[in-house]
Scaffold this motif. Structure first.
Motif, PDB file in Angstrom:
ATOM      1  N   MET A 106       0.836  -1.208   0.000  1.00 31.77           N
ATOM      2  CA  MET A 106       0.000   0.000   0.000  1.00 31.77           C
ATOM      3  C   MET A 106       0.866   1.251   0.000  1.00 31.77           C
ATOM      4  SD  MET A 106      -3.131   1.064   0.035  1.00 31.77           S
ATOM      5  CE  MET A 106      -4.185  -0.221   0.700  1.00 31.77           C
ATOM      6  N   GLN A 107       1.868   1.260   0.852  1.00 29.40           N
ATOM      7  CA  GLN A 107       2.739   2.430   0.907  1.00 29.40           C
ATOM      8  C   GLN A 107       3.446   2.646  -0.420  1.00 29.40           C
ATOM      9  OE1 GLN A 107       5.371   2.513   4.381  1.00 29.40           O
ATOM     10  NE2 GLN A 107       3.794   1.444   5.559  1.00 29.40           N
ATOM     11  N   ALA A 108       3.880   1.555  -1.033  1.00 31.62           N
ATOM     12  CA  ALA A 108       4.558   1.686  -2.321  1.00 31.62           C
ATOM     13  C   ALA A 108       3.611   2.243  -3.370  1.00 31.62           C
ATOM     14  CB  ALA A 108       5.106   0.326  -2.752  1.00 31.62           C
ATOM     15  N   ASP A 109       2.363   1.794  -3.343  1.00 30.97           N
ATOM     16  CA  ASP A 109       1.388   2.293  -4.314  1.00 30.97           C
ATOM     17  C   ASP A 109       1.123   3.778  -4.099  1.00 30.97           C
ATOM     18  OD1 ASP A 109       1.276  -0.264  -5.228  1.00 30.97           O
ATOM     19  OD2 ASP A 109      -0.717  -0.731  -4.452  1.00 30.97           O
ATOM     20  N   VAL A 110       0.985   4.170  -2.836  1.00 33.88           N
ATOM     21  CA  VAL A 110       0.737   5.582  -2.540  1.00 33.88           C
ATOM     22  C   VAL A 110       1.929   6.420  -3.003  1.00 33.88           C
ATOM     23  CG1 VAL A 110       0.496   7.266  -0.682  1.00 33.88           C
ATOM     24  CG2 VAL A 110      -0.850   5.166  -0.636  1.00 33.88           C
TER      25      VAL A 110
ATOM     26  N   VAL B 211      -5.529  10.868  -3.566  1.00 36.30           N
ATOM     27  CA  VAL B 211      -4.728   9.649  -3.529  1.00 36.30           C
ATOM     28  C   VAL B 211      -5.649   8.440  -3.450  1.00 36.30           C
ATOM     29  CG1 VAL B 211      -3.068   8.329  -2.177  1.00 36.30           C
ATOM     30  CG2 VAL B 211      -2.749  10.800  -2.479  1.00 36.30           C
ATOM     31  N   LEU B 212      -6.652   8.554  -2.627  1.00 34.65           N
ATOM     32  CA  LEU B 212      -7.609   7.447  -2.487  1.00 34.65           C
ATOM     33  C   LEU B 212      -8.239   7.104  -3.835  1.00 34.65           C
ATOM     34  CD1 LEU B 212     -10.110   6.947   0.390  1.00 34.65           C
ATOM     35  CD2 LEU B 212     -10.835   6.643  -1.953  1.00 34.65           C
ATOM     36  N   GLU B 213      -8.668   8.129  -4.554  1.00 37.36           N
ATOM     37  CA  GLU B 213      -9.266   7.873  -5.878  1.00 37.36           C
ATOM     38  C   GLU B 213      -8.286   7.147  -6.794  1.00 37.36           C
ATOM     39  OE1 GLU B 213     -10.858  11.335  -7.834  1.00 37.36           O
ATOM     40  OE2 GLU B 213     -11.805  12.002  -5.977  1.00 37.36           O
ATOM     41  N   ALA B 214      -7.054   7.629  -6.762  1.00 38.48           N
ATOM     42  CA  ALA B 214      -6.053   7.023  -7.641  1.00 38.48           C
ATOM     43  C   ALA B 214      -5.760   5.590  -7.234  1.00 38.48           C
ATOM     44  CB  ALA B 214      -4.774   7.860  -7.612  1.00 38.48           C
ATOM     45  N   LEU B 215      -5.952   5.289  -5.963  1.00 38.30           N
ATOM     46  CA  LEU B 215      -5.677   3.936  -5.486  1.00 38.30           C
ATOM     47  C   LEU B 215      -6.791   2.955  -5.847  1.00 38.30           C
ATOM     48  CD1 LEU B 215      -4.230   4.586  -1.925  1.00 38.30           C
ATOM     49  CD2 LEU B 215      -3.072   3.367  -3.768  1.00 38.30           C
ATOM     50  N   ARG B 216      -7.937   3.477  -6.235  1.00 37.41           N
ATOM     51  CA  ARG B 216      -9.062   2.577  -6.465  1.00 37.41           C
ATOM     52  C   ARG B 216      -8.780   1.595  -7.608  1.00 37.41           C
ATOM     53  NH1 ARG B 216     -12.707   3.254  -2.897  1.00 37.41           N
ATOM     54  NH2 ARG B 216     -13.571   5.283  -2.335  1.00 37.41           N
TER      55      ARG B 216
ATOM     56  N   ALA C  91     -10.490   2.248   1.847  1.00 39.42           N
ATOM     57  CA  ALA C  91     -11.203   3.235   2.667  1.00 39.42           C
ATOM     58  C   ALA C  91     -10.195   4.256   3.207  1.00 39.42           C
ATOM     59  CB  ALA C  91     -11.914   2.533   3.817  1.00 39.42           C
ATOM     60  N   PRO C  92     -10.681   5.440   3.630  1.00 43.20           N
ATOM     61  CA  PRO C  92      -9.768   6.499   4.059  1.00 43.20           C
ATOM     62  C   PRO C  92      -8.704   6.078   5.079  1.00 43.20           C
ATOM     63  CG  PRO C  92     -11.960   7.393   3.840  1.00 43.20           C
ATOM     64  CD  PRO C  92     -12.076   5.912   3.590  1.00 43.20           C
ATOM     65  N   PRO C  93      -9.025   5.333   6.113  1.00 45.99           N
ATOM     66  CA  PRO C  93      -7.967   5.036   7.091  1.00 45.99           C
ATOM     67  C   PRO C  93      -6.748   4.349   6.487  1.00 45.99           C
ATOM     68  CG  PRO C  93     -10.092   4.573   8.041  1.00 45.99           C
ATOM     69  CD  PRO C  93     -10.334   4.868   6.577  1.00 45.99           C
ATOM     70  N   ALA C  94      -6.953   3.529   5.488  1.00 44.55           N
ATOM     71  CA  ALA C  94      -5.807   2.859   4.877  1.00 44.55           C
ATOM     72  C   ALA C  94      -4.893   3.881   4.208  1.00 44.55           C
ATOM     73  CB  ALA C  94      -6.286   1.821   3.864  1.00 44.55           C
ATOM     74  N   VAL C  95      -5.499   4.856   3.559  1.00 47.61           N
ATOM     75  CA  VAL C  95      -4.706   5.899   2.904  1.00 47.61           C
ATOM     76  C   VAL C  95      -3.969   6.723   3.945  1.00 47.61           C
ATOM     77  CG1 VAL C  95      -4.793   7.918   1.410  1.00 47.61           C
ATOM     78  CG2 VAL C  95      -6.338   5.999   1.010  1.00 47.61           C
ATOM     79  N   TYR C  96      -4.671   7.117   4.979  1.00 49.54           N
ATOM     80  CA  TYR C  96      -4.035   7.937   6.009  1.00 49.54           C
ATOM     81  C   TYR C  96      -2.937   7.169   6.734  1.00 49.54           C
ATOM     82  CZ  TYR C  96      -7.200  11.845   5.397  1.00 49.54           C
ATOM     83  OH  TYR C  96      -7.854  12.918   4.878  1.00 49.54           O
TER      84      TYR C  96
END
Lengths: 143, 143
Positions: A8-12, A28-33, A40-45
């Motif tokens: 996940m971190q690498a993708d972000v 970032v969340l949108e781009a990760l979809r 969900a937001p907590p994963a991004v944060y």
DNA sequence: CAGGAGTATGTTACATTATAACATTACACA
DNA sequence: TGTGTAATGTTATAATGTAACATACTCCTG
């Protein structure tokens, strides 16, 4: 497979590195979809928090947004310049400036831990694109 | 009666000046309910926006909160020191530091317009209160 | 391998911060 | 008085961020 969190971190980080522009957490969340349809937001944060604590990304406080770290060494602190015209964010080494800031606040006994230094303005490319740096600009060139 | 807007700004400024601590816009809103029982967020944000554009208050970007300006002259920019322990915010004149920052970013052709310089750390009073600046600190005074 | 402690991740719901959009009021002036 | 402009009030919602708990995974220990 490494741990999923690292993925996940690498993708972000890959998303942030695509352009030197600050992205909000939700952008970032949108781009990760694409890669993570149900994110969900907590994963991004969480990923952003890990990246920023490791110095691989920075939060641009005055934009409520995030950029990839551009410095190889990531010294103690950096200056971020933010172009108001195109959004381009650039990172500058801040060694002496940080010391100067710490020195100023130390005059009242304050001990510094973390610095936020951000500059808003116009980047070189946008400056070059501007018709003229004088007058009101509505009438084209002043000649 | 002056304009109502000025009254609102004066009330907001009075609240911010009560303590040198950053207040979120919604904390300000709560405090305003005494004088303005039916106040809504946009009124607070408009007052804060007017105050900050006049230099009578500052937004602390890294706290998403607001403080009253403490400087009589309000030079071009200031450094805000933020105590992580007690929340105390102090304003410092930043003249030379701002120039240094502008100089650093000018090396890539960036022209500065607005500076955000904030320092997190521990204020003098909290430093004095701390049991000891060494070790883990669980054992009380080192004496 | 079973059990279980401890950590990491997913998920839901919600808290906090901020603003868009429109309604209403106040005011200046013909 | 009517009318245009600006300021303010109001409603609703957008954008940002996090608490709290559920689930899954890891790695011991026996």
């Amino acid at each position: 497979m490494t741990t999923p969190g690292e993925q996940m971190q690498a993708d972000v980080l890959a998303i942030l590195r695509r352009r030197n522009v600050a992205l909000s957490a939700y952008k970032v969340l949108e781009a990760l979809r694409d890669a993570h349809p149900k994110i969900a937001p907590p994963a991004v944060y969480r990923a952003l928090s890990s990246l920023t604590s490791k110095g691989q990304a920075h939060r641009v406080e005055s934009l409520k947004a995030y950029v990839a770290c551009q410095s190889k060494v990531h010294a103690s602190a950096s200056i971020l310049s933010i172009c108001e015209s195109c959004g381009y964010v650039e990172e500058h080494l801040a060694g002496e400036v940080v010391e100067a800031v710490s020195h100023v606040v130390a005059e009242t006994g304050f001990s510094s831990q973390h610095h936020v230094i951000e500059v808003h303005g116009i980047c070189a490319a946008c400056n070059a694109r501007m018709p003229a740096p004088e007058g009101v600009g509505a009438g084209g060139s002043p000649q």
